[in-house]
Design a protein around this motif. Structure first.
Motif, PDB file in Angstrom:
ATOM      1  N   SER A   1      -7.598  -0.809   5.591  1.00 34.05           N
ATOM      2  CA  SER A   1      -6.944   0.602   5.083  1.00 34.05           C
ATOM      3  C   SER A   1      -6.569   1.476   6.462  1.00 34.05           C
TER       4      SER A   1
ATOM      5  N   SER B  76       0.679  -1.334   0.058  1.00 31.65           N
ATOM      6  CA  SER B  76      -0.117  -0.324  -0.172  1.00 31.65           C
ATOM      7  C   SER B  76       0.567   0.878  -0.399  1.00 31.65           C
ATOM      8  N   SER B  77       1.818   1.342   0.717  1.00 35.12           N
ATOM      9  CA  SER B  77       3.152   2.511   0.428  1.00 35.12           C
ATOM     10  C   SER B  77       3.217   2.863  -0.985  1.00 35.12           C
TER      11      SER B  77
ATOM     12  N   SER C 157      -0.965   5.839  -3.597  1.00 33.89           N
ATOM     13  CA  SER C 157      -1.863   5.843  -2.362  1.00 33.89           C
ATOM     14  C   SER C 157      -3.435   6.508  -3.516  1.00 33.89           C
TER      15      SER C 157
ATOM     16  N   SER D 233      -3.459   2.925   7.156  1.00 36.84           N
ATOM     17  CA  SER D 233      -2.589   3.209   6.381  1.00 36.84           C
ATOM     18  C   SER D 233      -1.941   4.644   7.065  1.00 36.84           C
TER      19      SER D 233
END
Length: 1221
Positions: free
Chosen positions: A860, A824-825, A828, A863
């Motif tokens: 998420s 996920s990094s 975005s 995040s």
């Protein structure tokens, strides 16, 4: 050269021959008026001496011209010359011959009015004032000299009163002494002089002067004419100084009321002047007069029928129509008395009553009980001018009722509308009598009353139509009727037809239709246009629906059609008539088309022809929209192709209204006649359409997209149309979706467009989905998309998936969850969009078949990006909406166990509750499963330290209250007395969220309890007070009836919240500098915004004059955030309660002046400069509203404010642009 010419003229001016002198003076006047006229010192002296000499010329026409020469001369000669002339003229005025006095007086007035610069004015006044005062008070001055001096002084004071501050005291003394003069003219002129002087006096001098005037008024044993002068003086004074007269009302009002009741039988003027003075008080000092309103009301009602020389039995009231003829003969030799002046008293009483009605909305219910019956009874007034005033007063009463009750749905026994409804039979009976009178003026007045009545109470005449028909017929058919009367009668007929149900009129159609149709052929265009508008309503009334109904409309079809066709076919007539004929014909064809088959080929081409004419084309386009929408499926085959071609061309025109109407008409035509229009025509339309799709005009965009969907929905022309749409419209749509402005109708249309596009030929779902998702990719130039745009993309993706069917939908959800599972990094933006898409799809479809989707979404929450967290909470909530029983317990469980993620989880819960409370079907399931659990959880979080959490909790509670009001209202009420301030604030905000515009079952339950929430406006904690103000504001906007009864108690408390509280201002020490924080700012801003809302919905409860000073005045001088709502309030008050604003206009000038002259600091950032600009424009908007009030010109300070704006080029430019908005 010019000087030589002028010398020649001057020689001729002194000649013996009168005609020579006249012509020479005329030549001089022309020379002086020339732009380039310049004179040296010698010539100046010569010219001014000769002009002065000519003033004494024996021939009147020569001296008349010489006076005219003064006007240009004063502007073009030196100060000294002007002074010399003034001194000579003064000398002539006081010591000259009588026959020259008139012309000298005019000359002095000319100089006073033409002097422009303040310095010259100052010097002129120094020499002029003492002379005038001497002329007024000097011993041995004749009455004529006094009168002329007073006249000139009045002009001087009017123009330069402010410059004469040094002489004010002397002037006051001199003028007051003249009020006791024996000559009526001197007294009268002194009154107007004192009034002009008063408006520029200082407060101390004004108080001295007023006390003296009041003393004169009270003194006993004066001659009646002296008393009359003193009453006139009081009236003039209060008109001149407005609210500054307020403190003296206590001394004057009782005296005036006493004079009215105790004056001798024949002293009508005394009563008239007293009532006029009271009227002026009501309008100018609304705040201070409130104590005396009841007394004045009774006085007005008593004198409304004051007629000492005429008893009622002289005029037996008969309802019997048979007496009509005899009555007319009698009225010829009826009692008349030229000496009888009592009508003046009745007129003054009517006007004074009107002043009460206009300035005291809070007395409406009382006025209905006491004044309304009396006014209706006085419709029979015998003096026509007074009758008009009675009508106007009654119209003001109706108008004020409309103002006050705007937006109120219910009617209780005390509401003004209900009280008015009770009076309708009496009103109609009385007005019918007036409609039988001979006088045209009376009938016009009567129709004005009826017109206003229908506007305020739209359906009130249903039972009385029959009795009014004869009045309408008579007004339209009578030989003596003027066009003015016909127009009034027609407007009333149109309004009454538009606001009542058609069946009411069916018995009277025959009687009504013939006079209306004959009015269509009148010669005066305004009558014709109005008659055509009535025909439009008549068509609707004659055939209200297309089912078979009891009324036979066929006999009326052809007469109506023929009457309109003659007007439609005629080219040389007024534009208004042309437009009305076109719209009316559109209605006729769409309503009676099945009975006009033979006539259509003749009439439709005329309408097409009107489309070709620039003046009438917009109206014709709208007419075709009406025809196309008709359920009769009118046969347009003879003109269809031509119409479509014309309309397609109109899409290129610059006129926005035309393009807008064209899109609507094309849409209707294609829905109704798509099968008869070739696909090539479709393609041309689509090409034109595509240029209209942009975020600069969202309304147009929505219409264009709707038309596009209509074109794609038509099956037969699929292949080419699909291609054209993809090449022309799709790129525009994908650009549009990136706009952060997209919302509402346009966004809905865009979603429908994508759904329709999936089904059209040779378009693949995958391509569309790709192009949608890639439109959300951040580009290197512009960075990422706005948050609003991502929501738009997500909604379109969801609609697209659902339209494509389950299989495509499932594969898309898989793809989106894959994006979330990936690392996920890195990306975005991709994740953000994936979450929003999942939410939008989940809300529309149950996703429980995808295992563990909730866990993937909740991942998420970890995040590092804020926007992804909020998107995840949005997604989780919306997925839960798709399947409550599975996902809601999961969310609740998480809220209990995950302290860190509480805020986000509560947001998810808010999504669930908000969607449920809107959707009736889902409520039952929601109630059974989880309300108890949710409530327990929410109440635990009421006191959270974080404002964000408290707000979400409040919104959740409010939305649940809509579903389960019986459970929630008591639970919320208990907590209003809780110890924690945050809890009290949260439950009040919850109530705010539960008051929505549509009627809900909570309304009955909360009605008796709402005061315990709103009374927290007295709480010691500012957060709670602000919450109560916000809740009051929402209630006033959405359901004013909930709070009407509490306002007398709440308003003073609300006004108190607008005051700057020193204890809430604290200084924070930031080391190198100190920063002042005002904790009360938000509360003040909310309080003013609340008052703004109350002015819209509860005007009759708000007493504007007690609010404007001191509260609004201090708000206008407050922080930027507070000034903005205050400017809006001021504009609203100027529009709705002008008299209350006028009364204190002077005191509002300073804060406004300060605001428009405010300059930001040298080192201000752009944002501060912009805010300052907004603030100045907002103040100018308020000033423009004030400038529209009639009577504002009596405030000198406001005048000087306007002058200052006009002098400054930047301000005047802004002001003018605002005026033209």
């Amino acid at each position: 050269m010019a000087n030589i010419a002028i010398n020649g003229i001057l020689e001729k001016m002194t000649g013996k021959d009168k005609d020579y002198r006249y012509m020479a003076t005329s030549d001089l006047l022309n020379e002086l008026n020339k732009e380039g006229f310049k004179a040296d010192a010698d010539l100046e002296l010569k010219v001014s001496n000769i002009v002065l000499q000519q003033l004494d010329d024996a021939a009147g026409d020569v001296s008349g011209l010489a006076v005219k020469c003064l006007a240009p001369l004063v502007k073009k000669i030196s100060e000294q010359r002007v002074l010399d002339m003034t001194e000579k003229l003064c000398d002539k005025l006081l010591n000259g011959k009588d026959q020259h006095r008139d012309i000298v007086s005019i000359a002095l007035k000319t100089i006073v009015s033409e002097v422009t610069s303040a310095t010259v004015a100052q010097r002129v006044l120094v020499s002029l004032s003492p002379q005038l005062i001497k002329g007024i008070t000097g011993a041995g001055m004749s009455t004529e000299i006094k009168c002329e001096c007073l006249d000139i002084l009045c002009d001087v004071l009017h123009r330069f009163g402010n410059l004469m501050a040094a002489d004010h005291e002397m002037l006051v003394g001199a003028l007051l002494s003249q009020l006791s003069s024996n000559h009526a003219t001197i007294r009268k002129k002194s009154v107007s002089c004192i009034a002009s002087l008063s408006s520029c006096l200082s407060d101390d001098l004004l108080a001295k002067e007023t006390i003296e005037v009041v003393r004169l008024l009270k003194s006993k044993g004066l001659k009646p004419e002296m008393t009359r002068t003193n009453i006139q003086m009081i009236g003039a004074l209060s008109r001149a100084v407005g609210y500054r007269f307020g403190p003296h009302l206590g001394d004057t009002v009782p005296v005036l009321i006493n004079y009215c009741t105790s004056a001798s039988e024949n002293d009508e003027e005394l009563r008239e002047y007293s009532l006029q003075a009271l009227e002026s008080f009501l309008l100018r000092c609304p705040r201070d007069i409130s104590l005396y309103c009841d007394g004045i009301l009774h006085l007005c009602l008593e004198f409304l029928s004051y007629d000492p020389n005429f008893t009622d039995n002289m005029e037996e009231d008969t309802d019997d129509e048979s007496h009509e003829e005899e009555e007319d003969d009698e009225s010829a030799n009826e009692y008349t008395d030229d000496e009888d002046a009592s009508w003046k008293v009745r007129r003054a009483a009517a006007k004074c009553l009107a002043a009460i009605i206009v300035s005291r909305p809070e007395m409406l219910s009382k006025l209905y009980e006491e004044a309304c019956p009396k006014l209706i009874e006085r419709f029979k007034e015998r003096e026509e001018n007074v009758k008009m005033d009675v009508f106007n007063t009654f119209i003001e009463l109706l108008h004020q009722t409309g103002n006050v009750t705007k937006g109120q749905i219910g009617m209780n026994q005390m509401s003004p509308r209900w009280l008015l409804k009770q009076e309708v039979p009496k009103i109609v009976k009385s007005i019918n009598k007036q409609l039988r009178e001979k006088s045209i003026k009376t009938k016009v007045g009567a129709f004005s009353v009826l017109k206003e009545l229908v506007v305020v109470l739209p359906d009130c005449l249903a039972d009385h139509i029959g009795s009014l028909v004869s009045g309408i017929e008579k007004a339209l058919n009578d030989k003596s009727s003027t066009s003015n009367l016909k127009i009034e009668a027609l407007i009333f007929t149109r309004l009454v037809m538009a606001s009542h149900s058609p069946s009411v009129f069916h018995p009277y159609i025959q009687a009504l239709s013939s006079p209306v149709l004959s009015a269509v052929s009148e010669r005066y265009y305004k009558v014709t246009a109005e008659a055509l508008r009535v025909c439009g309503e008549l068509v609707r009334v004659v055939r209200p629906s297309f089912e078979v109904c009891g009324f036979d409309f066929k006999p009326y079809v052809h007469p109506i059609y023929n009457a309109i066709l003659t007007r439609l076919a005629n080219q040389d007539q007024d534009q208004e008539v042309k437009e009305c004929a076109i719209s009316c014909m559109g209605l006729v064809i769409s309503t009676f088309g099945d009975n006009l088959r033979v006539e259509l080929p003749a009439c439709l081409p005329v309408l097409v022809d009107r489309m070709g004419n620039e003046i009438t084309r917009l109206t014709a386009v709208k007419a075709f929209a009406v025809i196309a929408a008709s359920p009769l499926k009118i046969d347009l085959s003879c003109v269809l192709g031509h119409v479509i071609a014309e309309l397609t061309a109109f899409l290129r025109k610059a006129n926005r209204a035309l393009r807008q109407a064209t899109l609507g008409t094309l849409n209707s035509l294609i829905v109704a006649y798509g099968d008869r229009i070739g696909s090539s025509a479709y393609e041309v339309i689509i090409v034109e359409l595509s240029t209209l799709i942009s975020d600069s005009d969202l309304h147009m965009t929505a219409l264009a997209l709707e038309l596009c969907c209509t074109l794609m929905a038509d099956r037969k022309s699929i292949p080419n149309v699909g291609l054209t749409v993809r090449s022309k419209v799709l790129p525009q749509a994908l650009t549009l979706i990136k706009s952060s402005l997209l919302q509402g109708q346009a966004l809905q249309a865009l979603q429908n467009f994508f759904a329709a596009l999936v089904h059209s030929a040779n378009t693949s779902f995958d391509d569309l989905l790709d192009s949608l998702l890639s439109s959300a990719k951040p580009s290197p130039q512009s960075g990422g998309l706005a948050k609003q745009a991502l929501y738009s993309v997500a909604q379109c993706v969801a609609v697209l998936c659902l339209a494509a069917g389950d299989q495509k939908c499932a594969s898309t959800v898989e793809m989106l969850t894959r994006i979330l599972r990936d690392d996920s990094s890195t990306n975005s933006a991709k994740q953000h969009l994936a979450l929003l898409c999942l939410g939008e799809i989940g809300r529309r479809k149950d996703l429980s078949s995808h295992a563990h989707i909730e866990n993937i979404v909740i991942e998420s929450f970890q995040s590092p990006f804020e926007e992804i967290k909020s998107a995840a909470s949005y997604a989780l909530g919306n997925i839960a909406v798709g399947n409550l029983s599975k996902y809601l317990p999961f969310i609740l469980d998480q809220i209990d166990n995950q302290q860190k993620k509480q805020y986000l989880l509560l947001h998810s819960l808010k999504e669930v509750i908000a969607r449920q409370s809107l959707n009736k079907a889902g409520q039952a399931e929601f109630q059974d499963t989880s309300v108890e659990k949710i409530l327990k959880l929410l109440f635990n979080h009421c006191e959270s330290e974080e404002e964000g959490v408290r707000n979400v909790v409040a919104e959740c509670l409010g939305k649940i209250a809509l579903i389960e009001p019986a459970k929630l209202v008591p639970a919320l009420k208990i907590r209003t007395t809780g110890p924690a301030a945050f809890t009290r604030a949260t439950v009040v905000i919850a109530v705010k969220y539960s008051i929505v515009e549509r009627p809900e079952q909570i309304d009955e339950i909360i009605y008796p309890e709402i005061s315990s929430f709103l009374m927290l406006i007295k709480d010691h904690d500012r957060h709670v007070r602000r919450a109560a103000v916000l809740a009051l504001s929402t209630a006033a906007h959405n359901k004013p009836n909930l709070i009407k009864g509490l306002l007398p108690e709440l308003l003073p408390l609300l006004y108190d919240q607008t005051v700057v509280k020193q204890e809430l201002i604290r200084t924070v020490d930031l080391g190198p500098f100190k920063h002042v924080v005002d904790d009360g700012l938000e509360l003040r801003k909310a309080a003013f915004e609340c008052v703004d809302t109350l002015l819209d919905s509860c005007l009759d409860q708000v007493n504007p004059s007690s609010f404007i000073v001191p509260y609004l005045k201090s708000g206008l001088d407050d922080h930027y955030d507070v000034k903005m709502p205050c400017h809006l309030i001021l504009s609203k008050l100027a529009d709705k309660c002008p008299s209350a604003v006028l009364a204190v206009l002077d005191s509002l000038v300073d804060p406004l002046l300060k605001t428009i002259n405010h300059k930001p600091k040298q080192d201000a950032v752009k944002q501060e400069v912009d805010r300052n600009e907004d603030m100045i424009r907002s103040a100018l908007r308020a000033i423009a509203s004030l400038n529209r009030i009639s009577g504002g010109e009596c405030s000198l300070r406001f005048k000087s404010l306007m002058n200052e704006i006009m002098k400054s080029s930047t301000l005047s430019e802004k002001y003018n642009s605002i005026r033209n908005e």
